[in-house]
Write a protein that holds these residues in place. Structure first.
Motif, short mmCIF file in Angstrom:
data_model
loop_
_atom_site.label_atom_id
_atom_site.label_comp_id
_atom_site.label_asym_id
_atom_site.label_seq_id
_atom_site.Cartn_x
_atom_site.Cartn_y
_atom_site.Cartn_z
N ALA A 139 31.93 -52.50 -98.15
CA ALA A 139 32.49 -53.81 -97.90
C ALA A 139 31.34 -54.80 -97.62
O ALA A 139 31.87 -55.83 -96.56
N PHE A 140 30.24 -54.90 -97.85
CA PHE A 140 29.18 -56.03 -97.49
C PHE A 140 29.71 -57.16 -97.60
O PHE A 140 29.43 -58.05 -96.92
N SER A 141 30.52 -57.47 -98.88
CA SER A 141 30.80 -58.95 -99.05
C SER A 141 31.60 -59.54 -98.19
O SER A 141 31.87 -60.70 -98.02
N THR A 142 32.26 -58.65 -97.28
CA THR A 142 33.24 -59.11 -96.38
C THR A 142 32.86 -59.59 -94.98
O THR A 142 33.26 -60.08 -94.14
N TYR A 143 31.46 -59.42 -95.13
CA TYR A 143 30.82 -59.71 -93.76
C TYR A 143 30.01 -61.02 -93.70
O TYR A 143 29.57 -61.50 -94.80
N VAL A 144 30.18 -61.99 -92.89
CA VAL A 144 29.09 -62.99 -92.63
C VAL A 144 27.84 -62.35 -92.19
O VAL A 144 27.90 -61.64 -91.17
N ILE A 145 26.95 -62.98 -92.66
CA ILE A 145 25.54 -62.41 -92.32
C ILE A 145 24.63 -63.49 -91.88
O ILE A 145 24.84 -64.74 -92.35
N ALA A 146 24.05 -63.53 -90.56
CA ALA A 146 23.09 -64.58 -89.95
C ALA A 146 22.04 -63.84 -89.51
O ALA A 146 21.64 -62.86 -89.46
N TRP A 147 20.83 -64.98 -89.58
CA TRP A 147 19.62 -64.74 -89.20
C TRP A 147 19.52 -65.30 -87.75
O TRP A 147 19.77 -66.45 -87.54
N PHE A 148 18.97 -64.58 -86.73
CA PHE A 148 18.81 -65.08 -85.36
C PHE A 148 17.14 -64.82 -85.16
O PHE A 148 16.57 -64.29 -85.92
N ARG A 149 16.62 -65.65 -84.19
CA ARG A 149 15.26 -65.32 -83.61
C ARG A 149 15.26 -65.39 -82.15
O ARG A 149 15.96 -66.04 -81.71
N GLN A 150 14.32 -64.72 -81.90
CA GLN A 150 13.85 -64.59 -80.39
C GLN A 150 12.56 -64.26 -79.95
O GLN A 150 11.81 -63.85 -80.62
N ALA A 151 12.09 -65.52 -79.20
CA ALA A 151 10.72 -65.86 -79.04
C ALA A 151 10.51 -65.02 -77.63
O ALA A 151 11.45 -64.96 -77.00
N PRO A 152 9.37 -64.57 -77.41
CA PRO A 152 9.34 -63.98 -75.93
C PRO A 152 9.65 -64.58 -74.84
O PRO A 152 9.31 -66.02 -74.65
N GLY A 153 10.30 -64.38 -73.95
CA GLY A 153 10.89 -64.93 -72.62
C GLY A 153 12.13 -65.89 -72.90
O GLY A 153 12.67 -66.67 -72.02
N LYS A 154 12.61 -65.98 -74.11
CA LYS A 154 13.57 -66.98 -74.41
C LYS A 154 14.74 -66.10 -75.02
O LYS A 154 14.63 -65.07 -75.48
N GLU A 155 15.92 -66.72 -75.18
CA GLU A 155 17.20 -66.27 -75.84
C GLU A 155 17.12 -65.98 -77.33
O GLU A 155 16.41 -66.87 -77.96
N ARG A 156 18.09 -65.31 -77.60
CA ARG A 156 18.21 -65.19 -79.10
C ARG A 156 18.91 -66.16 -79.64
O ARG A 156 20.04 -66.55 -79.26
N VAL A 157 18.48 -67.02 -80.55
CA VAL A 157 19.32 -67.97 -81.27
C VAL A 157 19.43 -68.10 -82.62
O VAL A 157 18.86 -67.31 -83.37
N PHE A 158 20.53 -68.70 -83.03
CA PHE A 158 20.98 -68.74 -84.23
C PHE A 158 19.87 -69.67 -85.27
O PHE A 158 19.53 -70.49 -84.80
N VAL A 159 19.93 -69.14 -86.22
CA VAL A 159 18.84 -69.92 -87.20
C VAL A 159 19.67 -70.26 -88.61
O VAL A 159 19.70 -71.49 -88.79
N ALA A 160 20.47 -69.42 -89.13
CA ALA A 160 21.13 -69.64 -90.40
C ALA A 160 22.04 -68.67 -90.87
O ALA A 160 21.87 -67.54 -90.25
#
Length: 124
Positions: free
Chosen positions: A28-49
């Protein structure tokens, strides 16, 4: 549920391009929203796309809009992030994440499935 594996990270110079791929196993992969996040050292994980089902489109963080493109191929259970015009501030560990949702969510807390991450380093 799906499991996610990222690939495609590396060390590049500013202005270069990279393509990250998130490959999923499970059903059921097609039923999922997929997102990319990124996390730099010492920083929080943030949304990319993020990308939803075709009718729900894509959404980008302002910092990458116009430079990054997210796309999905449900037949291959894969989502790619094409990154052009890379900048040193794009340096981070990039994670893909999945959630069953009708809308693209931008908070990491709302995603229940994560890959292990792939490092992107952009030198100046």
């Amino acid at each position: 549920q799906v499991q996610l594996v990222e690939s495609g990270g590396g060390l590049v110079q500013a202005g270069s391009s990279l393509t990250l791929t998130c490959t999923a196993s499970g059903y059921a992969f097609s039923t999922y929203v997929i997102a990319w996040f990124r996390q730099a050292p010492g920083k929080e994980r943030v949304f990319v796309a993020g990308i939803g089902r075709p009718e729900y489109g894509t959404y980008y963080a302002d910092s990458v809009k116009g430079r990054f493109t997210i796309s999905r191929d449900d037949a291959k259970n894969a989502v790619t992030l094409q990154m052009n015009g890379l900048k040193p501030e794009d340096t981070a560990n990039y994670y893909c994440a999945a959630v069953r949702s009708l809308v693209i969510r931008t908070s990491a807390r709302e995603y229940s499935i994560w890959g292990q991450g792939t490092q992107v380093t952009v030198s100046s």
